[in-house]
Motif scaffolding. Structure first.
Motif, PDB file in Angstrom:
ATOM      1  N   LYS A  25       1.320  55.857   1.411  1.00  0.00           N
ATOM      2  CA  LYS A  25       1.675  57.249   1.664  1.00  0.00           C
ATOM      3  C   LYS A  25       2.875  57.680   0.848  1.00  0.00           C
ATOM      4  N   ASN A  26       3.822  56.773   0.655  1.00  0.00           N
ATOM      5  CA  ASN A  26       5.076  57.127   0.003  1.00  0.00           C
ATOM      6  C   ASN A  26       5.155  56.728  -1.468  1.00  0.00           C
ATOM      7  N   ASN A  27       4.087  56.082  -1.986  1.00  0.00           N
ATOM      8  CA  ASN A  27       4.144  55.586  -3.363  1.00  0.00           C
ATOM      9  C   ASN A  27       2.814  55.815  -4.087  1.00  0.00           C
ATOM     10  N   LYS A  28       2.369  57.057  -4.045  1.00  0.00           N
ATOM     11  CA  LYS A  28       1.062  57.408  -4.594  1.00  0.00           C
ATOM     12  C   LYS A  28       0.912  57.010  -6.061  1.00  0.00           C
ATOM     13  N   ASP A  49       1.850  52.871   5.134  1.00  0.00           N
ATOM     14  CA  ASP A  49       3.100  53.588   4.886  1.00  0.00           C
ATOM     15  C   ASP A  49       3.533  53.457   3.428  1.00  0.00           C
ATOM     16  N   THR A  72       1.387  60.831  -0.835  1.00  0.00           N
ATOM     17  CA  THR A  72       2.459  61.675  -1.356  1.00  0.00           C
ATOM     18  C   THR A  72       3.368  60.818  -2.218  1.00  0.00           C
ATOM     19  N   LYS A 101      11.976  50.423  -5.734  1.00  0.00           N
ATOM     20  CA  LYS A 101      11.342  49.578  -4.734  1.00  0.00           C
ATOM     21  C   LYS A 101      10.992  48.212  -5.284  1.00  0.00           C
ATOM     22  N   CYS A 157       6.907  59.343  -4.185  1.00  0.00           N
ATOM     23  CA  CYS A 157       8.241  58.891  -3.798  1.00  0.00           C
ATOM     24  C   CYS A 157       8.912  58.298  -5.033  1.00  0.00           C
TER      25      CYS A 157
END
Length: 305
Positions: free
Chosen positions: A227-230, A224, A18, A24, A20
């Motif tokens: 999942k958050n940084n497709k 993780d 998904t 980062k 995000c």
């Protein structure tokens, strides 16, 4: 067996990603040598993979330090030997494989006219190899076993490092060895009497009837983070593919980049060795069978789970 199969699929099954949009800092670590060379263009030229992300790269020569940082989940993305990826997963299950970046790049070489390949001519012969129970050691033994050669009849002589292996063969202390590129090209300059008989990757392909051989190096991503940084992960993988294509087509320039990054591979050596380095980007969904086969053998036989 069902438990083992589930574990293997979990290691290689890409998570449902998904997006995000948060800013980062991305920490990328690569094993020194061919994995580092494979992304030298990415490190040197690609400052901005995705806006609002800052990517930092570390080239690690120490196996223990690299494994420790992965076990502590201090790395977002890593380029590592595939057996290291399996060990890390067994320890904390926090990383998954997303792509192969290099298939087997080790070669059977000899100055002994009686040795003719991964067959019965190796019986009662000394073979130099770096690292007992290393991935290459176990690949070679698997090939011999599948070809009905009793590995206990082959006199494996282990060195602690590849430079020690090269020295042993250069001095003629042992006539036959399993040598990785780019060390092989350097060795051939020093010992013109050595003959390349076969690559471990080709022997693996032919022995186990599986196209493309085995995944020697892999890109792994912390679950993780993936999942958050497709979008970032997809762009990063695309850049890795571009970098590998650049290295294969421009080995002198890649070697120059490597020198700047203190990767111990000379440009002239890389330009001679590149075809045998077997660097190739293959996404996990196109290489799943190869991973399943390799990991099934590795997990059951080597890790003894």
């Amino acid at each position: 067996m069902k438990k083992i199969s589930t574990l293997i699929l979990t290691i290689i099954l890409v998570v449902n990603l998904t997006g995000c949009s948060l800013s980062k800092d991305v920490r990328v670590k690569t094993y020194n040598g061919l994995p580092a060379i494979s992304i030298c263009k990415l490190i040197k030229e690609e400052e901005n993979i995705k806006s609002s992300y800052k990517t930092s790269y570390t080239i690690e020569s120490n196996d223990k330090k690299l494994v420790e940082s992965l076990n502590k989940k201090q790395v977002d993305i890593a380029l590592v030997p595939t057996d290291m990826a399996a060990k890390v997963y067994n320890k904390n299950s926090s990383y998954q494989i997303f792509a192969s970046i290099g298939q087997g790049s080790y070669y059977l070489v000899t100055s002994d006219p009686e040795v003719r390949g991964f067959n019965s001519t190796l019986i009662n012969k000394e073979i130099a190899i770096a690292g007992e129970n290393s991935m290459t050691d176990n690949i070679v033994k698997a090939i011999l076993k599948k070809n009905n050669i009793d590995e206990t009849l082959v006199k494996f002589k282990y060195t602690n490092t590849v430079p020690e292996l090269v020295k042993t063969l250069t001095l003629g202390e042992i006539y036959t060895g399993i040598v990785p590129e780019t060390s092989l090209t350097s060795l051939l300059y020093k010992h013109s009497g050595l003959k390349i008989l076969a690559s471990t990757n080709d022997a693996y392909e032919n022995t186990f009837d599986i196209s493309e051989g085995y995944p020697q190096f892999s890109v792994i991503v912390r679950k993780d983070f993936a999942k958050n940084n497709k979008e970032y992960v997809n762009k990063f993988l695309s850049k890795v593919k571009e970098s590998i294509e650049f290295v294969n087509n421009n080995p002198l320039q890649a070697g120059a980049y490597g020198e700047e990054l203190k990767i111990p591979i000379k440009p002239q050596i890389l330009s001679k060795a590149i075809k045998r380095c077997n660097l190739k980007f293959i996404e996990i969904d196109k290489f799943k069978q190869n991973y399943e086969y390799f990991l099934r053998y590795y997990i059951i036989t080597i890790m003894k789970l």
